[in-house]
Design an enzyme around this catalytic site. Structure first.
Site, PDB file in Angstrom:
ATOM      1  N   LYS A 177      89.765  57.310  47.844  1.00  0.00           N
ATOM      2  CA  LYS A 177      90.605  56.650  46.916  1.00  0.00           C
ATOM      3  C   LYS A 177      90.882  57.448  45.849  1.00  0.00           C
ATOM      4  CE  LYS A 177      93.027  52.785  45.530  1.00  0.00           C
ATOM      5  NZ  LYS A 177      94.369  52.825  46.197  1.00  0.00           N
ATOM      6  N   GLU A 223      98.596  58.484  56.041  1.00  0.00           N
ATOM      7  CA  GLU A 223      97.379  58.607  55.656  1.00  0.00           C
ATOM      8  C   GLU A 223      96.723  57.482  56.598  1.00  0.00           C
ATOM      9  OE1 GLU A 223      96.900  58.190  50.883  1.00  0.00           O
ATOM     10  OE2 GLU A 223      98.980  56.850  51.784  1.00  0.00           O
ATOM     11  N   HIS A 238     119.198  71.691  56.854  1.00  0.00           N
ATOM     12  CA  HIS A 238     118.788  72.979  56.348  1.00  0.00           C
ATOM     13  C   HIS A 238     117.194  73.092  57.157  1.00  0.00           C
ATOM     14  CE1 HIS A 238     121.545  73.641  53.660  1.00  0.00           C
ATOM     15  NE2 HIS A 238     121.359  72.575  53.018  1.00  0.00           N
ATOM     16  N   CYS A 264      82.249  62.414  44.635  1.00  0.00           N
ATOM     17  CA  CYS A 264      81.312  61.317  45.203  1.00  0.00           C
ATOM     18  C   CYS A 264      81.199  60.164  44.236  1.00  0.00           C
ATOM     19  CB  CYS A 264      79.935  62.088  45.539  1.00  0.00           C
ATOM     20  SG  CYS A 264      80.242  63.379  46.421  1.00  0.00           S
ATOM     21  N   TRP A 280      81.977  62.077  49.600  1.00  0.00           N
ATOM     22  CA  TRP A 280      83.157  62.830  50.314  1.00  0.00           C
ATOM     23  C   TRP A 280      82.684  64.409  50.448  1.00  0.00           C
ATOM     24  CZ3 TRP A 280      86.938  66.537  49.306  1.00  0.00           C
ATOM     25  CH2 TRP A 280      88.115  66.316  49.945  1.00  0.00           C
ATOM     26  N   GLU A 338     107.166  58.588  50.081  1.00  0.00           N
ATOM     27  CA  GLU A 338     106.060  57.574  49.948  1.00  0.00           C
ATOM     28  C   GLU A 338     105.987  56.949  51.404  1.00  0.00           C
ATOM     29  OE1 GLU A 338     103.616  57.037  48.360  1.00  0.00           O
ATOM     30  OE2 GLU A 338     103.152  54.901  48.682  1.00  0.00           O
ATOM     31  N   GLY A 372      80.400  66.715  42.439  1.00  0.00           N
ATOM     32  CA  GLY A 372      81.147  67.818  41.711  1.00  0.00           C
ATOM     33  C   GLY A 372      81.131  69.001  42.929  1.00  0.00           C
ATOM     34  N   ARG A 383      85.343  56.559  45.640  1.00  0.00           N
ATOM     35  CA  ARG A 383      85.117  57.972  45.470  1.00  0.00           C
ATOM     36  C   ARG A 383      84.846  58.830  46.764  1.00  0.00           C
ATOM     37  NH1 ARG A 383      84.424  58.129  39.780  1.00  0.00           N
ATOM     38  NH2 ARG A 383      83.935  60.351  39.783  1.00  0.00           N
ATOM     39  N   LYS A 413     102.431  57.400  53.288  1.00  0.00           N
ATOM     40  CA  LYS A 413     101.808  56.006  53.663  1.00  0.00           C
ATOM     41  C   LYS A 413     101.347  56.179  55.325  1.00  0.00           C
ATOM     42  CE  LYS A 413     100.864  54.743  50.987  1.00  0.00           C
ATOM     43  NZ  LYS A 413     100.660  54.977  49.663  1.00  0.00           N
TER      44      LYS A 413
HETATM   45  C1  G6P Z   1      94.378  59.870  46.425  1.00  0.00           C
HETATM   46  C2  G6P Z   1      94.622  58.473  47.090  1.00  0.00           C
HETATM   47  C3  G6P Z   1      96.076  58.258  46.744  1.00  0.00           C
HETATM   48  C4  G6P Z   1      96.602  58.421  45.085  1.00  0.00           C
HETATM   49  C5  G6P Z   1      95.818  59.777  44.602  1.00  0.00           C
HETATM   50  C6  G6P Z   1      96.222  59.661  43.393  1.00  0.00           C
HETATM   51  O1  G6P Z   1      94.845  60.938  47.160  1.00  0.00           O
HETATM   52  O2  G6P Z   1      94.502  58.450  48.532  1.00  0.00           O
HETATM   53  O3  G6P Z   1      96.441  56.738  47.319  1.00  0.00           O
HETATM   54  O4  G6P Z   1      98.002  58.260  45.290  1.00  0.00           O
HETATM   55  O5  G6P Z   1      94.737  59.790  44.966  1.00  0.00           O
HETATM   56  O6  G6P Z   1      95.100  58.894  42.922  1.00  0.00           O
HETATM   57  P1  G6P Z   1      95.383  58.340  41.201  1.00  0.00           P
HETATM   58  O7  G6P Z   1      94.115  57.320  41.179  1.00  0.00           O
HETATM   59  O8  G6P Z   1      95.512  59.217  40.406  1.00  0.00           O
HETATM   60  O9  G6P Z   1      96.491  57.447  41.131  1.00  0.00           O
END
Ligand code: G6P
Length: 609
Positions: A604, A487, A503, A2, A74, A480, A99, A27, A484
């Protein structure tokens, strides 16, 4: 996991707390709340869902007071309801927490036997009751807080206010970041310097185990043994400005469109302006060059940047390279080589698993190089060497421009090492450097396929499942692409190495599962990918191909959709082919009507393990 903020000042705290929470929303954003001291009593407002719900509530039910704390959540323990939202409070104390308190069940049981009544499903509520318990035994606020902190196991950054105490705020940091902001007759606490920057530029980062008592004019930092400690106060380089969406409907689209510019900015920071050659700081290249092995660690999208880099470092530089996701790496007790270099990649610089993996490597005597986007982040502050991606603030939860600038940085590092080790001959050297210099223009060219991709998105947005395949350096790009899509559109998607399809995943293929193929035709593995695509089509699979003219022509009989991109050098193909797959996810999500910038259940930056 958070964001927290605290203000002890001379202006109304609630509006300032709300502004701070907007900057901490990365956060977590499933509920939020603020508490202030109003006429000496704790008063609070909390709301489920995004921050604007809290804002609406505060517009209707004003919260007075110049001392206050705020939280954006969160959910870890307890559903994201209003009741579980922070601050957690009794009539004596209010607490915000980032935390996890691991021994909260035991403390809760003890307090329940003492007739304390719990109202939430959270771990944090025990802190409020425990401090209240010690206060009722006659302890001072600081002694009560200290005694409560002694009982807590797990990770916490805390900000605490006390009823009747108009000139006091207590904070504590254990495993989770917390910064103090120094004002004139006002003081602040927050999870990061980004939240503090509009309030003050004078910032000090607490160290693990630090506690702090603040009045409007004085800050005292001390240890669990009550010994005073000094922590350096620095002037933050963070700007107080906020980032807007401009003319774009979503931050994600804006950030996708910013890529030519930010790739250019990142490149320029690694290019010698007089020669046009790649020029990373010598001490960084020298440190990596002498390593017998490089270890690359990250989470999420940043991990896929590690995967791409492994191909570059091994194929071009010929340096052995190990990669892992941070949440696994930090616990697997990997033996590390003498003189090893570990590279940590993070947009936020706050991802807890990445940070803990970094700390493991430091304990193992490794040189730690971090590639981070957010200045003054914890990962940056704990690293020996830093390379910054110059992506600027990334607000959309799904990482876009951070990823392509991470790749750009890694490409520059790989080339700098290859030049130093003379792995690339002179004429090749020119061609590689030239290719990199053209990257911003090539990225801008790719954006021109936006309308075409949007059209395809309308065709496939109702799919329940999708597969993404690629080989070699395009395999991480397939991963990726699938990430994406998951997500932001909530469509189930998997990325696979194309050669691995037979496989297992090929069993999933039917006409309802679109298969996205990322395969430039000048990739050495193109023909092998083509065979894998044939095998998929033979089983009824519908193919969406991203390739160049030669590639889409070769597969024209077997693709349902294709996007013909310009010809690009295979070295930069992973960077450039990322852009259309970002656009594909974006448009699918928009047609589906999901919350593109703040998708459900995500944050994020992940600051719990
Ligand atoms: C979260 C975000 C991702 C990001 C990952 C790592 O899962 O939603 O978009 O790639 O954290 O975050 P960082 O800030 O360490 O790149």
């Amino acid at each position: 996991m958070c964001g927290i903020i605290g203000i002890i000042g001379d202006q109304e705290a609630a509006p300032q707390l709300l502004e701070g929470l907007k900057r901490l929303e990365y956060r977590g954003y499933d509920s939020a709340g603020v508490a202030t001291l109003s006429n000496g009593n704790i008063d609070r407002r909390r709301a489920e869902g995004k921050l604007f719900n809290l804002q609406n509530l505060l517009d209707k039910q004003e919260l007075k007071g110049t001392v206050g704390i705020g939280h954006t959540r969160w959910a870890t323990h307890g559903r994201p309801t209003t009741n579980n939202a922070h601050p957690h409070a009794t009539d004596k104390v209010a607490v915000v927490h980032n935390g996890i308190i691991e021994n909260y069940v035991e403390i809760k049981e003890e307090l329940q036997q003492l007739q304390y009544r719990f109202e939430t499903e959270t771990d944090t509520e025990v802190i409020a009751h425990l401090i209240t318990h010690y206060l009722t035994q006659g302890l001072s606020p600081q002694d009560a807080a200290d005694k409560a902190l002694e009982r807590l196991e797990g990770a916490y950054a805390l900000a605490i206010i006390f009823s009747g105490e108009h000139d006091l705020m207590i904070g504590a940091r254990h495993g989770t970041p917390l910064a103090v902001g120094y004002g004139e007759g006002e003081m602040f606490l927050a999870s990061d310097s980004y939240a503090l920057a509009p309030l003050t530029k004078k910032i000090c980062f607490l160290e693990d185990g630090d506690r702090v008592t603040m009045t409007r004019h004085k800050v005292r930092i001390y240890t669990a043994d009550n010994d005073n400690v000094e922590r350096p106060i620095r002037i933050t380089a963070q700007s107080g400005a906020t980032t807007g969406k401009g003319e774009y409907p979503h931050f994600m689209l804006k950030e996708i469109y910013e890529q030519p510019a930010v790739i250019g900015d990142t490149l320029n920071s690694f290019i010698n302006p007089s020669t046009g050659e790649i020029a990373l700081p010598d001490h960084i290249v020298a440190a990596v060059d002498k390593a017998p092995r490089i270890t690359l660690v990250a989470c999420g999208t940043a991990f896929y940047a590690c995967m791409v880099a492994k191909y570059w470092f091994e194929q071009i530089v010929r340096i052995p390279c190990e990669i892992d996701i941070a949440s696994e790496f930090r616990y697997r007790e990997a033996p590390m080589p003498d003189d090893g270099v570990c590279i940590f990649i993070s947009q936020s610089g706050e991802t807890l698993d990445t940070l803990e993996a970094l700390r493991y490597c430091k304990r193992e005597g490794q040189t730690v190089l971090s590639i981070v986007n957010t200045i003054e982040s914890t990962i940056e502050r704990e690293s020996d060497l830093i390379l910054h991606t110059l992506a600027g603030p990334e607000i959309g939860v799904a990482s876009t421009k951070a990823f392509t600038t991470q790749l750009t940085t890694l490409a520059c590092l790989a080339l700098a090492l290859a030049f130093k080790r003379e792995r690339i001959q002179e004429e090749e050297r020119q061609s590689y450097a030239e290719t990199l210099r053209h990257l911003p223009k090539l990225a801008a060219d790719i954006l021109q396929y936006d309308a075409e991709i949007k059209f395809i998105a309308k065709d496939i947005f109702q799919s329940r499942d999708m597969l993404y395949i690629g080989r070699g350096v395009m395999y991480p790009i397939a991963l990726e692409g699938a990430l994406k899509l998951k997500e932001i559109s909530y469509i189930h998607a998997e990325g696979y190495a194309a050669g691995e399809m037979k496989h297992g995943p090929i069993a999933l293929i039917d006409e309802n599962v679109p298969v996205v193929v990322v395969a430039p035709s000048n990739d050495p593995l193109f023909d092998k990918t083509l065979s894998n695509v044939q095998e998929t089509v033979a089983r009824g699979g519908k193919i969406l191909l991203f390739s160049d003219q030669n590639g889409t022509k070769k597969m024209s009989d077997i693709t349902t959709w294709s996007v013909t991109l310009g010809d690009v050098h295979p070295f930069v193909a992973p960077i450039l082919y990322t852009i259309p797959i970002q656009l594909l996810s974006y448009h699918i999500a928009v047609v589906k009507g999901t919350d593109v910038d703040q998708p459900r259940n995500l944050a994020k930056s992940v600051t719990v393990e």
